[in-house]
Design an enzyme around this catalytic site. Structure first.
Site: not given
Ligand code: ZN
Length: 322
Positions: A131
């Site tokens: 992320h």
């Molecule tokens: Zn994850």
């Protein structure tokens, strides 16, 4: 002979603070103990240790100085890690106890990538911070270890500047940070199978960057999950092009496991093992150097799932004479 990259410096432990996030930040050490116990004295031939954390120079292969400066702000880091109480700690303590282990793991991903080029298959027993974006941290991801590893290999001319890279992400969450990191890099091909009802559901731009997008939901069964992989992955790999793939990165998140509080899927332990063997098998039978990173997994069993897969993959690779 395959390689397992691991350092005890990966493990985050800070007066119990690590328990405020469902992330089992000691799963690396626990998985390592099971794996090293299984292989006994042979582990010394498999194990490679990073000797240091990723340097500032390595981090700036992907991240801006402005972003790295932001990481001195406890409030910012607390948000990216989703651990609000961290905001009350001094900046040096956050850096030493939380960010530094992640820089060790980032160095581990770079090292594992170089080992994969030399030995065919390697696992970094951490990393997969999918992320993290070049200018923003979120979802427990601070450093884009995958982007940094690819940039480091190109920089050192260990892979050709034009070599194709395949990124396969089976973590329950869409790997939005990896998509942003490689947004305009057409040498990187992205396969992502993920729960399309959970974070980062609103990152529409990231999802558009995925070359082979397989959105799934909680109702998917083990058999259907494996069928999706069987139907989609080989075609994706064959579509990457005629020139050989220089490196594959397999992000093997175990948060698809039934009962995982963040992944919200229902995949069994046996199917996670089958998935990992299938994905790595498809890559290795095409002769592609492959690195595996761990990414998410937020249950008490996560380290066991990791260990089971890694042991089988190492044995499969060794049997193939890798
Ligand atoms: Zn994850």
């Amino acid at each position: 002979m395959p390689r397992i990259v691991y350092s005890r410096h990966y493990n985050i432990g800070f007066y119990g603070l690590e328990r405020l996030h469902p992330f089992d930040s000691r799963k690396y050490g626990r998985a390592w103990r099971l794996i090293s116990r299984h292989f006994g004295s042979a582990i010394s031939q498999l194990h490679v240790q990073p000797r240091r954390a990723a340097s500032h120079e390595e981090l700036t292969l992907v991240h801006s100085d402005e972003y790295l400066t932001k990481l001195r702000d406890p409030k910012y880091v607390a948000g990216a890690l989703e651990v609000p109480p961290i905001r009350r700690l001094p900046s040096w303590a956050i850096d030493w106890h939380v960010l530094r282990p992640m820089r060790w793991a980032t160095r581990g991903t770079i090292l594992a990538a170089t080992e994969a080029l030399e030995h065919g298959f390697s696992v970094n027993l951490s990393g997969g911070y999918h992320h993290a974006k070049p200018n923003h941290g979120e979802g427990f991801s601070i450093y884009s270890d995958i982007g940094i590893a690819v940039a480091a290999l190109r920089n050192q001319e260990l892979i050709d500047e034009n070599a194709r890279v395949a990124y396969i992400d089976t973590d329950a969450h869409q790997g939005n940070g990896v998509c942003h990191t490689f947004m305009s890099d057409n040498r990187v091909f992205i396969f992502d199978i993920f729960n399309c009802r959970i974070y980062p559901i609103f990152d529409v731009d990231a999802r558009k960057r995925v070359d082979c997008d397989v959105g799934i939901t909680k109702s998917i069964t083990d058999a259907e999950y494996m069928r999706e992989l069987n139907d989609r992955l080989p075609g994706f790999l064959d579509s990457v092009g005629r020139s050989p793939i220089g490196l594959a990165i397999y992000n093997a998140g175990t948060d698809v496991f039934a009962g995982d509080p963040l992944g919200d899927l229902n995949i069994s332990a046996a199917t996670i093992r089958e998935r990992d063997l299938f994905v790595v098998g498809e890559l290795r039978k095409r002769g592609i150097p492959t690195i595996m990173v761990l990414s998410g997994g937020y249950t008490k069993q996560s380290y066991q799932l990791v260990a089971d897969s890694v042991i089988e993959l190492i044995e499969m690779e060794t049997a193939m004479g890798g």
